[in-house]
Design a protein around this motif. Structure first.
Motif, PDB file in Angstrom:
ATOM      1  N   LEU A   1     -31.680  24.621   2.326  1.00  0.00           N
ATOM      2  CA  LEU A   1     -31.914  24.265   0.934  1.00  0.00           C
ATOM      3  C   LEU A   1     -31.637  25.450   0.008  1.00  0.00           C
ATOM      4  O   LEU A   1     -31.035  25.292  -1.063  1.00  0.00           O
ATOM      5  CB  LEU A   1     -33.354  23.781   0.758  1.00  0.00           C
ATOM      6  N   LEU A   2     -32.045  26.641   0.429  1.00  0.00           N
ATOM      7  CA  LEU A   2     -31.756  27.834  -0.368  1.00  0.00           C
ATOM      8  C   LEU A   2     -30.248  28.059  -0.489  1.00  0.00           C
ATOM      9  O   LEU A   2     -29.750  28.486  -1.540  1.00  0.00           O
ATOM     10  CB  LEU A   2     -32.422  29.067   0.263  1.00  0.00           C
ATOM     11  N   GLY A   3     -29.527  27.779   0.604  1.00  0.00           N
ATOM     12  CA  GLY A   3     -28.079  27.971   0.581  1.00  0.00           C
ATOM     13  C   GLY A   3     -27.375  27.110  -0.441  1.00  0.00           C
ATOM     14  O   GLY A   3     -26.309  27.483  -0.945  1.00  0.00           O
TER      15      GLY A   3
ATOM     16  N   ILE B   1     -19.506  29.169  -7.840  1.00  0.00           N
ATOM     17  CA  ILE B   1     -19.944  27.787  -8.022  1.00  0.00           C
ATOM     18  C   ILE B   1     -20.814  27.395  -6.820  1.00  0.00           C
ATOM     19  O   ILE B   1     -20.440  27.665  -5.672  1.00  0.00           O
ATOM     20  CB  ILE B   1     -18.741  26.831  -8.125  1.00  0.00           C
ATOM     21  N   ASN B   2     -21.972  26.768  -7.074  1.00  0.00           N
ATOM     22  CA  ASN B   2     -22.786  26.239  -5.969  1.00  0.00           C
ATOM     23  C   ASN B   2     -22.608  24.730  -5.878  1.00  0.00           C
ATOM     24  O   ASN B   2     -21.849  24.136  -6.634  1.00  0.00           O
ATOM     25  CB  ASN B   2     -24.259  26.627  -6.143  1.00  0.00           C
ATOM     26  N   LEU B   3     -23.317  24.112  -4.941  1.00  0.00           N
ATOM     27  CA  LEU B   3     -23.122  22.683  -4.672  1.00  0.00           C
ATOM     28  C   LEU B   3     -24.166  21.784  -5.328  1.00  0.00           C
ATOM     29  O   LEU B   3     -24.147  20.572  -5.108  1.00  0.00           O
ATOM     30  CB  LEU B   3     -23.142  22.430  -3.161  1.00  0.00           C
ATOM     31  N   ILE B   4     -25.080  22.352  -6.118  1.00  0.00           N
ATOM     32  CA  ILE B   4     -26.194  21.563  -6.636  1.00  0.00           C
ATOM     33  C   ILE B   4     -25.714  20.393  -7.478  1.00  0.00           C
ATOM     34  O   ILE B   4     -26.204  19.269  -7.367  1.00  0.00           O
ATOM     35  CB  ILE B   4     -27.140  22.467  -7.448  1.00  0.00           C
TER      36      ILE B   4
ATOM     37  N   GLY C   1     -22.735  31.303   0.470  1.00  0.00           N
ATOM     38  CA  GLY C   1     -23.789  30.297   0.565  1.00  0.00           C
ATOM     39  C   GLY C   1     -23.644  29.351   1.739  1.00  0.00           C
ATOM     40  O   GLY C   1     -24.614  28.701   2.143  1.00  0.00           O
ATOM     41  N   TRP C   2     -22.433  29.267   2.309  1.00  0.00           N
ATOM     42  CA  TRP C   2     -22.222  28.383   3.454  1.00  0.00           C
ATOM     43  C   TRP C   2     -22.959  28.881   4.704  1.00  0.00           C
ATOM     44  O   TRP C   2     -23.310  28.092   5.571  1.00  0.00           O
ATOM     45  CB  TRP C   2     -20.731  28.242   3.750  1.00  0.00           C
TER      46      TRP C   2
ATOM     47  N   MET D   1     -26.530  27.565   4.477  1.00  0.00           N
ATOM     48  CA  MET D   1     -26.499  26.100   4.444  1.00  0.00           C
ATOM     49  C   MET D   1     -26.261  25.521   5.834  1.00  0.00           C
ATOM     50  O   MET D   1     -27.013  24.674   6.320  1.00  0.00           O
ATOM     51  CB  MET D   1     -25.409  25.621   3.484  1.00  0.00           C
ATOM     52  N   ILE D   2     -25.204  25.971   6.488  1.00  0.00           N
ATOM     53  CA  ILE D   2     -24.863  25.441   7.808  1.00  0.00           C
ATOM     54  C   ILE D   2     -25.694  26.119   8.894  1.00  0.00           C
ATOM     55  O   ILE D   2     -26.163  25.481   9.838  1.00  0.00           O
ATOM     56  CB  ILE D   2     -23.357  25.617   8.075  1.00  0.00           C
ATOM     57  N   GLY D   3     -25.893  27.431   8.749  1.00  0.00           N
ATOM     58  CA  GLY D   3     -26.640  28.177   9.765  1.00  0.00           C
ATOM     59  C   GLY D   3     -28.080  27.735   9.887  1.00  0.00           C
ATOM     60  O   GLY D   3     -28.628  27.729  10.991  1.00  0.00           O
ATOM     61  N   GLY D   4     -28.721  27.363   8.773  1.00  0.00           N
ATOM     62  CA  GLY D   4     -30.117  26.931   8.836  1.00  0.00           C
ATOM     63  C   GLY D   4     -30.292  25.677   9.671  1.00  0.00           C
ATOM     64  O   GLY D   4     -31.169  25.610  10.533  1.00  0.00           O
TER      65      GLY D   4
END
Length: 201
Positions: A73-75, A89-92, A173-174, A177-180
């Motif tokens: 979620l932080l990612g 740019i983030n994905l929010i 940020g990936w 996101m993916i690692g978590g």
């Protein structure tokens, strides 16, 4: 006299009518309490085994999932696409981020309701959705570079445009996101009953 023998004697007395059912359960509870006290005295802190039919509030496996989903979620708030050293740019505000937030939110709800199979499925869905989004982004960037190279082959500004595309790339940020999600699935998959007994969960 062995523990099994004591329980068997109680059962036979109940069957013969020598004691009432209430007396049987009272004696059974006393023997059970004595057995647990003996185990605690000889082997250290007793391991509390929850009833499988009841929800266990934040056991070790649930904590693993919760931490992994929180990292993912932080990612989503971190750079997903770096346009330059100053712009990212983030994905929010994009479909990828919105869908991932829905998956993560539902997984957390299932975690607290102890709906383990659905929680695992939603965590896997989050991992696959984010991985697919990263793959789509890399493919689109590669396709854009090829298209610019083809269309601006004889253009004097082709080098400037090509440099701008090379600067653009996936952000850091990936990794969370993916690692978590991946870490949550990996650690939970290898979390065994022996680990549960050792940690007291």
């Amino acid at each position: 006299m062995g523990e099994k023998s004591q329980f068997m004697i109680l059962l036979s007395m109940l069957e013969r009518g020598e004691i009432t059912e209430r007396e049987y359960w009272s004696a059974f509870g006393a023997l059970q309490t004595a057995r647990e006290s003996e185990i605690a005295a000889t082997s250290g802190p007793a391991v509390i085994i929850a009833d499988p039919g009841k929800a266990v509030f934040l056991d070790a496996e649930s904590k693993i999932y919760l931490v992994g989903l929180f990292i993912s979620l932080l990612g989503l708030f971190m750079p997903a696409v770096s346009v330059s050293s100053l712009v990212s740019i983030n994905l929010i505000a994009r479909p990828q981020g919105q869908v991932a937030i829905c998956f993560i939110g539902l997984a957390v709800v299932c975690l607290f309701l102890n709906w383990r199979p659905l929680m695992r499925m939603l965590t896997i869905a989050t991992f696959l959705w984010l991985s697919g989004s990263l793959g789509w982004l890399l493919w689109r960037m590669h396709e854009a570079q090829e298209e610019v190279t083809k269309n601006l082959a004889n253009n004097p500004f082709a080098g400037v445009v090509g440099l701008a595309l090379q600067v653009m790339g996936p952000g850091f940020g990936w990794f969370p996101m993916i690692g978590g999600c991946f870490a949550a699935l990996l650690f939970a998959a290898f979390f065994t009953e022996q680990d549960a007994e050792r940690t007291g969960y």
